[in-house]
Design an enzyme around this catalytic site. Structure first.
Site, PDB file in Angstrom:
ATOM      1  N   ARG A  56       0.848  -1.211   0.000  1.00 27.18           N
ATOM      2  CA  ARG A  56       0.000   0.000   0.000  1.00 27.18           C
ATOM      3  C   ARG A  56       0.872   1.246   0.000  1.00 27.18           C
ATOM      4  NH1 ARG A  56      -2.467  -3.691  -0.138  1.00 27.18           N
ATOM      5  NH2 ARG A  56      -2.404  -2.971  -2.263  1.00 27.18           N
ATOM      6  N   HIS A 104      -7.761   7.112  10.584  1.00 23.20           N
ATOM      7  CA  HIS A 104      -7.317   5.715  10.575  1.00 23.20           C
ATOM      8  C   HIS A 104      -5.800   5.584  10.466  1.00 23.20           C
ATOM      9  CE1 HIS A 104     -11.609   4.428   9.166  1.00 23.20           C
ATOM     10  NE2 HIS A 104     -11.537   4.652  10.454  1.00 23.20           N
ATOM     11  N   GLY A 170     -16.370  10.769  -1.333  1.00 23.42           N
ATOM     12  CA  GLY A 170     -15.764   9.462  -1.602  1.00 23.42           C
ATOM     13  C   GLY A 170     -15.732   8.527  -0.408  1.00 23.42           C
ATOM     14  N   SER A 172     -17.870   5.386   1.617  1.00 25.02           N
ATOM     15  CA  SER A 172     -19.000   4.453   1.524  1.00 25.02           C
ATOM     16  C   SER A 172     -19.860   4.509   2.780  1.00 25.02           C
ATOM     17  CB  SER A 172     -18.489   3.034   1.299  1.00 25.02           C
ATOM     18  OG  SER A 172     -17.749   2.602   2.423  1.00 25.02           O
TER      19      SER A 172
HETATM   20  P1  OAD Z   1     -14.660   2.415   0.558  1.00 29.00           P
HETATM   21  O1  OAD Z   1     -13.833   1.613  -0.380  1.00 29.00           O
HETATM   22  O2  OAD Z   1     -15.522   1.693   1.521  1.00 29.00           O
HETATM   23  O3  OAD Z   1     -15.587   3.368  -0.271  1.00 29.00           O
HETATM   24  C1  OAD Z   1     -15.078   4.170  -1.280  1.00 29.00           C
HETATM   25  C2  OAD Z   1     -16.173   5.081  -1.765  1.00 29.00           C
HETATM   26  O4  OAD Z   1     -15.600   5.906  -2.774  1.00 29.00           O
HETATM   27  C3  OAD Z   1     -17.349   4.337  -2.407  1.00 29.00           C
HETATM   28  O5  OAD Z   1     -18.562   4.812  -1.826  1.00 29.00           O
HETATM   29  C4  OAD Z   1     -17.240   4.711  -3.880  1.00 29.00           C
HETATM   30  O6  OAD Z   1     -18.509   4.865  -4.500  1.00 29.00           O
HETATM   31  C5  OAD Z   1     -16.519   6.040  -3.819  1.00 29.00           C
HETATM   32  N1  OAD Z   1     -15.776   6.423  -5.024  1.00 29.00           N
HETATM   33  C6  OAD Z   1     -15.121   5.641  -5.913  1.00 29.00           C
HETATM   34  N2  OAD Z   1     -14.521   6.392  -6.861  1.00 29.00           N
HETATM   35  C7  OAD Z   1     -14.819   7.685  -6.572  1.00 29.00           C
HETATM   36  C8  OAD Z   1     -14.489   8.939  -7.159  1.00 29.00           C
HETATM   37  N3  OAD Z   1     -13.752   9.016  -8.257  1.00 29.00           N
HETATM   38  N4  OAD Z   1     -14.951  10.056  -6.574  1.00 29.00           N
HETATM   39  C9  OAD Z   1     -15.711   9.995  -5.449  1.00 29.00           C
HETATM   40  N5  OAD Z   1     -16.054   8.850  -4.848  1.00 29.00           N
HETATM   41  C10 OAD Z   1     -15.622   7.703  -5.397  1.00 29.00           C
HETATM   42  O7  OAD Z   1     -13.674   3.448   1.278  1.00 29.00           O
HETATM   43  P2  OAD Z   1     -13.887   4.276   2.628  1.00 29.00           P
HETATM   44  O8  OAD Z   1     -15.299   4.714   2.785  1.00 29.00           O
HETATM   45  O9  OAD Z   1     -12.831   5.289   2.691  1.00 29.00           O
HETATM   46  O10 OAD Z   1     -10.217   1.482   7.022  1.00 29.00           O
HETATM   47  O11 OAD Z   1     -13.571   3.123   3.668  1.00 29.00           O
HETATM   48  C11 OAD Z   1     -13.511   3.391   5.020  1.00 29.00           C
HETATM   49  C12 OAD Z   1     -12.481   2.536   5.697  1.00 29.00           C
HETATM   50  O12 OAD Z   1     -12.652   1.151   5.344  1.00 29.00           O
HETATM   51  C13 OAD Z   1     -11.056   2.816   5.264  1.00 29.00           C
HETATM   52  O13 OAD Z   1     -10.514   3.907   5.950  1.00 29.00           O
HETATM   53  C14 OAD Z   1     -10.352   1.551   5.598  1.00 29.00           C
HETATM   54  C15 OAD Z   1     -11.363   0.582   5.055  1.00 29.00           C
HETATM   55  O14 OAD Z   1     -11.364  -0.687   5.559  1.00 29.00           O
HETATM   56  C16 OAD Z   1      -9.273   0.719   7.588  1.00 29.00           C
HETATM   57  O15 OAD Z   1      -8.490   0.047   6.946  1.00 29.00           O
HETATM   58  C17 OAD Z   1      -9.277   0.780   9.063  1.00 29.00           C
END
Ligand code: OAD
Length: 228
Positions: A56, A104, A170, A172
């Site tokens: 990563r 995080h 961005g 989820s």
């Molecule tokens: P996710 O992978 O769960 O979600 C990513 C979000 O980004 C999704 O809702 C997509 O629709 C959106 N997305 C994708 N491409 C995009 C773009 N070009 N512009 C805007 N949005 C876009 O990632 P997070 O919500 O960040 O934690 O996940 C939260 C946590 O889960 C992370 O911090 C990590 C993970 O497990 C740990 O590892 C502790």
């Protein structure tokens, strides 16, 4: 100065070339959370966990901030701006944002497995088994794993509670406690949620924009700098 709080997740870094976690083709399709991102995984196979985060880190070092990160940095000229990110990359900082809270943790930093206080940079981008902190503990990535406390949650919710406007970009909104942060905004505060797959959020004054960050954030920032 109007206080703006921007909550960001993996989606804002997707257009830089970093994989998100839960989209199709995302990281959690190829790795199991319980194998690489929990304290139990660490106890079971430190090498595997180190390798996962070394990869990563290499990817973070290979990419650049995108126009959404860059646009947000410009907003600081007019707003009291706090970025609270779930991302462990440093793309907001490289784009020039000065107040970035990493809920995080940060992939470019490490700490002893025995002590979470002394956080240092990862030399040469790699943590290996046998790299020991001064207290004798193996160095681990400065990442908050599933099942661990999020030490910055209290300060983050206090910042959101004072916001005059909140953008969520961005995310989820599947991972708590971070996903609950938006609910700390006061009811009258405008919230804008930008995500092509935005989920339903129950709160007043929310506008959902189902677009990619790079397609809308730069224009929104220009609009706010000129008229907001
Ligand atoms: P996710 O992978 O769960 O979600 C990513 C979000 O980004 C999704 O809702 C997509 O629709 C959106 N997305 C994708 N491409 C995009 C773009 N070009 N512009 C805007 N949005 C876009 O990632 P997070 O919500 O960040 O934690 O996940 C939260 C946590 O889960 C992370 O911090 C990590 C993970 O497990 C740990 O590892 C502790």
């Amino acid at each position: 100065m109007k206080k703006m709080v921007i909550l960001t997740g993996a989606g804002i870094s997707a257009e830089s070339g970093l994989k998100t976690f839960r989209d199709s083709g995302g990281l959690w399709e190829n790795y199991k959370i319980e194998h690489v991102a929990t304290p139990e995984a660490w106890l079971k196979d430190k090498n595997l966990v180190l390798q996962f985060y070394n990869e990563r880190r290499a990817q973070v070092l290979a990419v650049q901030p995108n126009q959404a990160h860059e646009a947000l940095a410009k907003l600081e000229s007019k707003y009291d701006l706090h970025i609270i990110t779930q991302n462990v990359d440093d793309l907001h900082e490289r784009a020039g944002s000065s107040k970035v809270m990493h809920l995080h943790g940060e992939i470019l930093k490490m700490r002893s497995e025995k002590n979470s206080q002394q956080i240092v940079g990862v030399p040469n981008g790699v943590i290996s088994l046998g790299d020991l902190a001064p207290d004798g503990g193996q160095y681990r990535p400065d990442i908050v794993w599933f099942g661990e406390e999020v030490p910055l949650m209290e300060s983050a919710s206090a910042i959101v509670a004072q916001a005059d406007e909140v953008w969520v970009i961005g995310c989820s909104l599947q991972v708590y406690p971070a996903a609950g942060l938006v609910h700390h905004a006061r009811d009258h505060v405008k919230v804008i949620y930008i995500d092509p797959n935005a989920v339903k959020v129950n709160r007043p004054n929310i506008t959902v924009i189902k677009e990619k960050a790079g397609s809308v954030v730069p224009a929104m920032v220009e609009e706010y700098l000129n008229n907001g």
